[in-house]
Scaffold this motif. Structure first.
Motif, PDB file in Angstrom:
ATOM      1  N   VAL A  82       0.827  -1.076  -0.101  1.00 34.73           N
ATOM      2  CA  VAL A  82      -0.128   0.087  -0.021  1.00 34.73           C
ATOM      3  C   VAL A  82       0.932   1.300  -0.139  1.00 34.73           C
ATOM      4  N   PHE A 193      -5.083   6.106  -4.298  1.00 31.07           N
ATOM      5  CA  PHE A 193      -5.818   5.394  -3.184  1.00 31.07           C
ATOM      6  C   PHE A 193      -7.466   5.306  -3.580  1.00 31.07           C
ATOM      7  N   THR A 197      -9.991   1.729  -5.119  1.00 32.10           N
ATOM      8  CA  THR A 197     -11.128   1.411  -4.081  1.00 32.10           C
ATOM      9  C   THR A 197     -12.453   1.728  -4.660  1.00 32.10           C
ATOM     10  N   SER A 200     -13.418  -1.232  -6.756  1.00 31.71           N
ATOM     11  CA  SER A 200     -13.587  -2.393  -5.888  1.00 31.71           C
ATOM     12  C   SER A 200     -15.073  -2.308  -5.095  1.00 31.71           C
ATOM     13  N   VAL A 201     -15.233  -1.058  -4.816  1.00 28.58           N
ATOM     14  CA  VAL A 201     -16.460  -0.952  -4.162  1.00 28.58           C
ATOM     15  C   VAL A 201     -17.974  -1.189  -5.171  1.00 28.58           C
ATOM     16  N   ASP A 217     -10.250  -6.266 -11.751  1.00 28.26           N
ATOM     17  CA  ASP A 217     -10.102  -5.577 -10.249  1.00 28.26           C
ATOM     18  C   ASP A 217      -8.528  -6.413  -9.887  1.00 28.26           C
ATOM     19  N   SER A 219      -7.145  -6.199  -7.065  1.00 25.35           N
ATOM     20  CA  SER A 219      -7.154  -6.587  -5.835  1.00 25.35           C
ATOM     21  C   SER A 219      -7.694  -8.050  -5.780  1.00 25.35           C
TER      22      SER A 219
END
Length: 264
Positions: A82, A193, A197, A200-201, A217, A219
């Motif tokens: 991160v 950041f 995010t 992904s949400v 994605d 992640s």
């Protein structure tokens, strides 16, 4: 009687030329620039302290069978994944915010060589960042084994180490790509950041996007790297697709911008 004046001409000295710095030297310079700044130094300190804190928390909160070298090592990869990409961002954006681009591109006019050196420096940073993680995990595992006989397993495979190396390198290159694309520290860090995010949400909330998330994605596609098993062809393909979207595409666009931007 007359005297004849003769003019003596002194040959002009040839202009002094300096050897072009090699790629290895440029890479070393870029690595040093990452750590020389106050932001870069404290970012590395913060990453190390968070990794230590995670190991300590596992010593007191995790069940003894879960206090293993493998689990502690993998848990320290998250703060590295991160925070270290921010160093990749700053390695590019600081050239413009600190106006060091005037010197960098004056000494090395071929900007693509500077960009390549930054890529190599990011790869080296991703590799070197594994060493503190391995060290903290080893110390934590030794302490856990001394506290409880059920803890302290040293079982670890070379495959997991290779995947951890890939994970680190991908994340640092992720930050470097965003830095080249936006060339502004605040904008690049915030978007680094926020954008993944939010993506992904959204893919988690909207069912129709979940299939897309399995391919785009990062992640999600990088999760198999933490499994003690070889990735299948489909998993490699999905990882490659997400790397293409989040690293290669912004990296190529950022390189084009870097080559054309006027230095002022």
């Amino acid at each position: 009687m007359t005297a004849t004046m003769t003019e003596t001409r002194t040959p002009m000295a040839a202009p002094r030329t300096f050897p072009r710095p090699g790629l290895i030297r440029l890479t070393g310079i870029e690595l040093r620039k990452m750590a020389d700044t106050r932001a870069g130094f404290w970012l590395m300190i913060a990453t190390a302290l968070i990794s230590v804190a995670i190991v300590v928390i596992q010593l007191f909160a995790a069940d003894p069978p879960d206090q293993t070298f493998k689990n502690m090592f993998q848990s320290t990869l998250f703060p590295v994944g991160v925070l270290l990409p921010v160093l990749g961002i700053l390695s590019v954006t600081s050239e413009w915010t600190q106006r060091t681009a005037l010197t960098t591109f004056a000494l090395t006019p071929r900007r693509e060589r500077v960009a390549l050196a930054k890529v190599f420096a990011s790869v080296v940073l991703g590799v070197v960042a594994l060493l503190p993680s391995l060290g903290f995990a080893a110390i934590g595992n030794a302490v856990a084994g001394g506290m409880d006989s059920a803890a302290g397993s040293w079982s670890f495979s070379g495959l997991l180490l290779a995947y951890a190396l890939l994970f680190n390198v991908m994340n640092v290159l992720f930050g470097l790509a965003f830095g080249m694309l936006f060339m502004n520290s605040a904008v690049a860090i915030v978007l680094y950041f926020i954008v993944p995010t939010v993506w992904s949400v959204l893919t988690g909330m909207i069912e129709s996007l979940r299939g897309t998330a399995e391919w785009l994605d990062l992640s999600v596609t990088s999760t198999p790297l933490f499994d003690d098993a070889a990735l299948s062809g489909g998993e490699w393909a999905r990882l490659a697709a997400s790397v293409g979207l989040w690293i290669v595409l912004p990296g190529v666009l950022g390189l084009m911008r870097l080559l054309k931007r006027e230095v002022s």
